[in-house]
Design an enzyme around this catalytic site. Structure first.
Site, short mmCIF file in Angstrom:
data_model
loop_
_atom_site.label_atom_id
_atom_site.label_comp_id
_atom_site.label_asym_id
_atom_site.label_seq_id
_atom_site.Cartn_x
_atom_site.Cartn_y
_atom_site.Cartn_z
N LEU A 201 -6.77 -5.07 -3.70
CA LEU A 201 -6.19 -4.05 -2.80
C LEU A 201 -4.67 -4.01 -2.90
O LEU A 201 -4.06 -3.03 -2.49
CB LEU A 201 -6.62 -4.30 -1.35
CG LEU A 201 -8.12 -4.12 -1.09
CD1 LEU A 201 -8.42 -4.29 0.39
CD2 LEU A 201 -8.61 -2.76 -1.56
N SER A 202 -4.06 -5.04 -3.48
CA SER A 202 -2.62 -5.05 -3.72
C SER A 202 -1.80 -4.55 -2.53
O SER A 202 -0.93 -3.69 -2.69
CB SER A 202 -2.29 -4.22 -4.96
OG SER A 202 -2.88 -4.79 -6.09
N HIS B 12 3.42 7.16 -17.20
CA HIS B 12 3.75 7.62 -15.85
C HIS B 12 3.79 9.16 -15.79
O HIS B 12 3.40 9.76 -14.80
CB HIS B 12 5.08 7.03 -15.38
CG HIS B 12 5.02 5.54 -15.16
ND1 HIS B 12 3.98 4.93 -14.50
CD2 HIS B 12 5.87 4.54 -15.52
CE1 HIS B 12 4.20 3.61 -14.44
NE2 HIS B 12 5.33 3.36 -15.07
N LEU C 112 -5.37 20.47 3.27
CA LEU C 112 -5.31 19.05 2.90
C LEU C 112 -4.02 18.40 3.40
O LEU C 112 -2.94 18.98 3.29
CB LEU C 112 -5.35 18.95 1.36
CG LEU C 112 -5.12 17.57 0.76
CD1 LEU C 112 -6.36 16.69 0.95
CD2 LEU C 112 -4.78 17.66 -0.73
N SER D 97 4.93 0.80 -4.47
CA SER D 97 4.70 -0.23 -3.46
C SER D 97 6.00 -0.97 -3.15
O SER D 97 6.96 -0.92 -3.93
CB SER D 97 3.64 -1.22 -3.96
OG SER D 97 4.22 -2.10 -4.90
N SER D 98 5.98 -1.68 -2.03
CA SER D 98 7.18 -2.45 -1.66
C SER D 98 7.40 -3.59 -2.67
O SER D 98 8.47 -4.18 -2.71
CB SER D 98 7.07 -2.98 -0.23
OG SER D 98 5.79 -3.55 -0.01
N GLU D 99 6.39 -3.87 -3.50
CA GLU D 99 6.54 -4.91 -4.54
C GLU D 99 6.98 -4.32 -5.89
O GLU D 99 7.37 -5.05 -6.79
CB GLU D 99 5.22 -5.67 -4.72
CG GLU D 99 4.89 -6.62 -3.56
CD GLU D 99 4.46 -5.91 -2.29
OE1 GLU D 99 3.72 -4.89 -2.40
OE2 GLU D 99 4.86 -6.33 -1.18
N ASP E 219 -3.77 3.22 -10.81
CA ASP E 219 -3.38 2.11 -11.69
C ASP E 219 -3.75 2.42 -13.14
O ASP E 219 -4.73 3.11 -13.40
CB ASP E 219 -4.10 0.83 -11.21
CG ASP E 219 -3.47 -0.43 -11.78
OD1 ASP E 219 -2.39 -0.34 -12.40
OD2 ASP E 219 -4.06 -1.51 -11.62
N GLY E 220 -2.96 1.89 -14.06
CA GLY E 220 -3.32 1.99 -15.48
C GLY E 220 -2.42 2.88 -16.32
O GLY E 220 -2.70 3.11 -17.49
N ARG F 39 6.12 3.24 -21.68
CA ARG F 39 5.44 3.28 -20.38
C ARG F 39 5.70 4.59 -19.63
O ARG F 39 4.84 5.10 -18.93
CB ARG F 39 5.89 2.09 -19.52
CG ARG F 39 5.42 0.75 -20.06
CD ARG F 39 5.92 -0.41 -19.20
NE ARG F 39 5.51 -0.28 -17.80
CZ ARG F 39 4.31 -0.64 -17.34
NH1 ARG F 39 3.42 -1.15 -18.15
NH2 ARG F 39 4.03 -0.49 -16.09
C1 FPP Z 1 0.41 2.01 -11.84
O1 FPP Z 1 0.39 1.93 -13.23
C2 FPP Z 1 1.18 3.17 -11.40
C3 FPP Z 1 2.33 3.11 -10.68
C4 FPP Z 1 2.97 1.85 -10.30
C5 FPP Z 1 3.04 4.31 -10.26
C6 FPP Z 1 2.25 5.53 -9.93
C7 FPP Z 1 3.11 6.70 -10.20
C8 FPP Z 1 2.69 7.89 -10.71
C9 FPP Z 1 1.28 8.20 -10.91
C10 FPP Z 1 3.66 8.96 -11.11
C11 FPP Z 1 4.53 9.59 -10.08
C12 FPP Z 1 3.96 9.80 -8.75
C13 FPP Z 1 3.89 10.99 -8.10
C14 FPP Z 1 3.37 11.04 -6.69
C15 FPP Z 1 4.28 12.27 -8.71
P1 FPP Z 1 0.99 0.64 -13.93
O2 FPP Z 1 2.35 0.98 -14.42
O3 FPP Z 1 0.91 -0.53 -13.01
O4 FPP Z 1 -0.03 0.48 -15.12
P2 FPP Z 1 -0.46 -0.85 -15.88
O5 FPP Z 1 -1.09 -1.75 -14.83
O6 FPP Z 1 -1.46 -0.35 -16.88
O7 FPP Z 1 0.79 -1.41 -16.49
#
Ligand code: FPP
Length: 230
Positions: free
Chosen positions: A185-186, A27, A121, A55-57, A10-11, A23
């Protein structure tokens, strides 16, 4: 040493916002953090690492962001598959991933087949994953088996449920980490987290790396797990 670590990454958005970047930049750095963390987990000899990638959400996000995330996943698999295989990593997908774009599903299934024989792994990527959705799918499967007369309802126990979860091929979850300071835990691994240690760290996911993973594992090692006993 934990056998199985899972991470709610997250973040990314906040990392980008703090830098006045779109954003997508967050990512992209998040995908870099995935590369670093997977490499470090393999080097540490961890048995399994599960990452909550979509996530599914997350379908509630704008279509452009969803497309960006799927694009990053495609490039990750395309760019890393050979290295994952060389490093003896076995790729597993959890979640209702068959609902993703057809080409992506095919790519993920190829990657899974190609790495199926590896015994280093196990990297489980959670895609279109929601714990409640996973449990609904298990309940449906069990009900179908019972209706067909292949399963006696009296024989349904924890093992019967665990054997049908997406995570059946993974060792029990020891440590669940969430980055970015949020303490929720979302809808991630709710059943599996029954006896897992939970760790909430302030680090934003794009800043996460092998050192952050090592420090999380160190804090796990200092905890006493009693599983309801004394
Ligand atoms: C949460 O940050 C992150 C996600 C919803 C997506 C996670 C995806 C990646 C790390 C990149 C691609 C994945 C792989 C496996 C290569 P957020 O957007 O909710 O952040 P915020 O809460 O600060 O807005």
């Amino acid at each position: 040493m934990p056998r199985h670590v899972a991470i709610i990454m997250d973040g990314n958005g906040r990392w980008a916002k703090a830098r006045r970047l779109p954003r997508l930049a967050g990512h992209k750095q998040g995908a870099e953090a995935v590369r670093r963390t997977v490499r470090a987990a393999g080097e540490m000899g961890l048995e399994a690492l599960t990452l909550y990638a979509f996530s599914s959400e997350n379908w509630r996000r704008p279509a452009t962001e969803i497309a960006d995330l799927m694009g990053l996943l495609r490039s990750y698999i395309r760019a890393e598959l050979r290295e994952l295989d060389r490093n003896n990593v076995r790729l597993v997908i959890i979640g209702d991933y068959v609902r993703l774009d057809r080409d992506l599903v095919a790519m993920l299934e190829d990657a899974r087949r190609q790495t199926a024989g590896n015994d280093g792994l196990t990297l489980a990527i959670a895609l279109n994953y929601g714990s409640q959705d996973e449990m609904v799918r298990v309940v449906r499967a069990i009900a179908e088996e019972a209706r067909a007369g292949r399963l006696d309802p009296a024989a349904i126990d924890c093992e019967a449920i665990e054997a049908r979860l997406d995570t059946a091929v993974l060792p029990p979850l020891d440590l669940l980490i969430r980055t970015s300071g949020e303490q929720r835990l979302s809808n991630f691994l709710l059943w599996q987290a029954a006896y897992a240690e939970l760790l909430f760290v302030d680090t934003l996911w794009p800043d996460f790396d092998g050192a952050a993973l090592a420090s999380a594992i160190e804090s796990f090692a200092g905890r006493m797990r009693r599983y309801g006993g004394l």
